[in-house]
Design a protein around this motif. Structure first.
Motif, short mmCIF file in Angstrom:
data_model
loop_
_atom_site.label_atom_id
_atom_site.label_comp_id
_atom_site.label_asym_id
_atom_site.label_seq_id
_atom_site.Cartn_x
_atom_site.Cartn_y
_atom_site.Cartn_z
N UNK A 1 0.84 -1.21 0.00
CA UNK A 1 0.00 0.00 0.00
C UNK A 1 0.86 1.25 0.00
N UNK B 1 -4.98 -21.02 -2.65
CA UNK B 1 -5.69 -19.84 -2.13
C UNK B 1 -5.23 -19.55 -0.71
N UNK C 1 -3.25 -16.23 0.34
CA UNK C 1 -3.79 -15.39 1.42
C UNK C 1 -2.74 -15.15 2.50
N UNK D 1 0.11 -12.83 1.11
CA UNK D 1 -0.27 -11.42 0.98
C UNK D 1 -0.39 -10.80 2.37
N UNK D 2 -1.03 -11.54 3.28
CA UNK D 2 -1.23 -11.00 4.62
C UNK D 2 0.10 -10.75 5.31
N UNK E 1 2.07 -7.82 3.63
CA UNK E 1 1.56 -6.48 3.89
C UNK E 1 1.56 -6.12 5.37
N UNK F 1 -4.62 3.89 5.79
CA UNK F 1 -4.18 5.27 5.63
C UNK F 1 -5.24 6.16 4.98
N UNK G 1 -7.76 2.30 -3.39
CA UNK G 1 -6.67 1.48 -3.93
C UNK G 1 -6.68 0.08 -3.30
N UNK H 1 -8.30 -9.07 -3.72
CA UNK H 1 -8.04 -9.77 -2.46
C UNK H 1 -8.59 -8.95 -1.28
N UNK I 1 -11.72 -9.71 1.30
CA UNK I 1 -11.59 -9.60 2.76
C UNK I 1 -12.68 -8.69 3.35
#
Lengths: 468, 86
Positions: free
Chosen positions: A342, A363, A367, A370-371, A374, B26, B43, B47, B51
């Protein structure tokens, strides 16, 4: 003795800050154990051990920035004779040096040559390799005595002759007084808000302190300080061992710049693209997802990951590394999955053995990756052993991706957005959901024809979704 | 879930924002245009969107079928969709 060196967690890393030790002298370690965490441009990474043995010495303290290839720990490798006076055999292990930072001068001088970077290639001559095979010696456990750390015949003989078991002391608890685990963003926010990270309650995966935890803590503090309109945040003095928070966005940008510049400089790319009719696969996925709860639904990209893995089984020339002027095919298919952050930047951790995983397992793996990318943290192997990269920019609305290969890999598969487009079939024109798949290939390792075979295999598998 | 009938649109919006704050921490939710495209403005990728739906399923017990994804573009779409189903 084996020197455990600061691993290179990607082609673009030149140094990392030792963040936390999870072992201390006397501890027994085995392959795959997480022994330390290292802060890099990509966040905090759990470093796994590639050896089996007993920790003799920690050669770098938490909080120190260590160049790639410099020794950070000494291990008594299983099978080696016990060295008198080493920490491995003492009843009470020496105090852990990790809590107090070691002054720079006391640190071992950086090795000019990294002998065997963890996970890197061993420098072994064919003759030595042959001898090792004959004597049943695991090359990963042999200490090279050559000037550049290369393994000689004598090293192999020595390793074979000294293959005796080492007494293992009991497992030792993790180092006390360690730094809290913190995401890079949280660290920056904490600095901005003047929050002491030691007070933060980590709610992220594995108790990692994330941005929200820091903001909560800051909010609590400011409430506690009311009715003062603007409470001056009182920053606790940062403990000496705490690593300096780097500017992650700048650092990551620089890391990406280095890797991509190297790629464009060294890799003669060729590009191929093909349009794939996604009607069948989307219809199949819809019928699958309808049977599932929201939490169990599969995203279309998972099918693309699986089809890519199956395509690579048919065309293995795209799966592996270009090293020392030749292509090394990889037997395992570890798909580096491009995950954007982000705050900007990109990490491509590996989904291991993607060809062996079911769609549900993929999957779950995606998951998890990515978790952790990030919010939490990645493991060193995930950053080191991707054998190809897959990038999907479908969410952005872009139609196709011309990728830049991540060295030393030799290919990158790119997917754009699935778009309704005119499609001619059997003399009829219709509207179909179309995906444009691209391949960036390293022309040193493969040719356009191989690349085309891969895209055609990919297309074939996506027409048989029930077999994925 | 016992919340169902008592939920006002404001409460639904609050719930959605609470989930989104974990996904896109943010973003400025006070100034979020309720009619803007949510995925673009915040943005968030597919995925993240999944969620969000998992979070909504847990929080208010509304399970959005895949076929309805296309209807949920803006914050107002989401709020109205959920409000009609709790």
């Amino acid at each position: 003795m084996a020197e455990f060196k600061m691993p290179s967690l990607g082609a673009d890393m030149d140094a990392g800050t030792l963040y936390e030790w999870f072992i201390k002298p006397g501890a027994t370690v085995k392959r795959g154990d997480v022994i330390a965490s290292v802060e890099t441009d990509k966040g905090v990474i759990d470093v796994e051990c590639f050896e089996e043995g007993v920790v003799v010495e920690l050669a770098a303290a938490a909080g120190t920035r260590v160049p790639v290839g410099q020794t950070i720990a000494i291990l008594q490798v299983a099978g080696e004779p016990v060295v008198a006076g080493s920490g491995a055999v003492t009843e009470t292990p020496p105090p852990v040096p990790a809590v107090e930072p070691i002054p720079q001068a006391e640190l071992p001088v950086a090795q000019p040559q990294a002998a065997v970077p963890m996970g890197g290639r061993l420098k072994v001559s064919p003759a030595a390799k042959k001898l090792a095979a004959e004597l049943g010696v695991d090359l990963a456990q042999v200490i090279g005595t050559g000037s550049d750390g290369s393994i000689h015949l004598d090293d192999i003989r020595l390793a074979a002759a000294t293959a005796t078991k080492v007494a293992r002391p009991a497992e030792t608890p993790p180092v006390a007084g360690a730094e809290p685990r913190v995401t890079p963003v949280a660290r920056r926010v904490a600095e901005d808000l003047g929050v002491d990270l030691h007070e933060a309650q980590g709610t992220g995966p594995h108790g990692v302190v994330n941005r929200i935890d820091v903001e909560h803590l800051a909010a609590e503090k400011s409430e506690a300080a009311a009715p003062l309109p603007a409470p001056e945040p009182v920053a606790e003095p940062t403990p000496k061992a705490a690593p300096q928070p780097p500017d992650f966005q700048t650092a990551m940008r620089r890391a990406i710049a280095l890797a991509m510049a190297r790629s464009n400089r060294e890799i003669p790319h060729y590009y191929l693209e093909t349009r794939i009719d996604m009607t069948k696969v989307l219809r199949w996925l819809e019928s699958e997802n309808v049977k599932r709860s929201v939490a169990e639904r599969i995203l279309p990209v998972v099918l693309l990951i699986k089809a890519t893995a199956k395509g690579l089984i048919e065309v293995p020339d795209l799966n592996g590394y270009w090293r020392d002027d030749h292509f090394e095919a990889s037997e395992s298919i570890h798909i580096g999955f491009a995950i954007s952050l982000r705050q900007g930047g990109l990490v491509t951790p590996a989904i291991h053995d993607a060809d062996d995983k079911s769609l549900d397992e993929l999957m779950v793996a995606m998951r998890d990756l990515i978790t952790r990318t990030r919010g939490g943290r990645l493991r060193s192997s995930e950053l080191m052993d991707a054998t190809i990269t897959l990038t999907s920019l479908g969410d952005t609305g872009v139609e196709k991706v011309y990728g830049v290969i991540y060295p030393p890999q030799v290919a990158l598969v790119g997917f754009g957005k699935i778009m309704d487009q005119p499609w001619a079939e059997n003399g009829m024109l219709g509207i179909r959901p179309i995906l444009t798949a691209t391949l960036a290939g390293d022309h040193r390792a493969s040719d356009g024809r191989r690349g085309a075979q891969f895209l055609s295999a990919l297309e074939k598998f996506l027409q048989e979704p029930e077999t994925l | 879930m016992t919340v169902a009938h008592a939920l006002t649109k404001d409460q639904i919006k609050e719930t959605i924002i609470g989930i989104l704050q974990n996904i896109a921490p943010e973003a400025d939710y006070d100034d979020l245009d309720p009619n803007a495209k949510l995925q673009e403005t915040l943005d968030i990728d597919s995925f993240d969107f999944l969620n969000l739906l998992i979070g909504l399923d847990e929080a208010v017990g509304v399970s959005v079928p895949e076929a309805d994804y296309g209807k949920l573009v803006s914050m107002n779409d989401l709020v109205n969709y959920i409000a009609a189903r709790v």
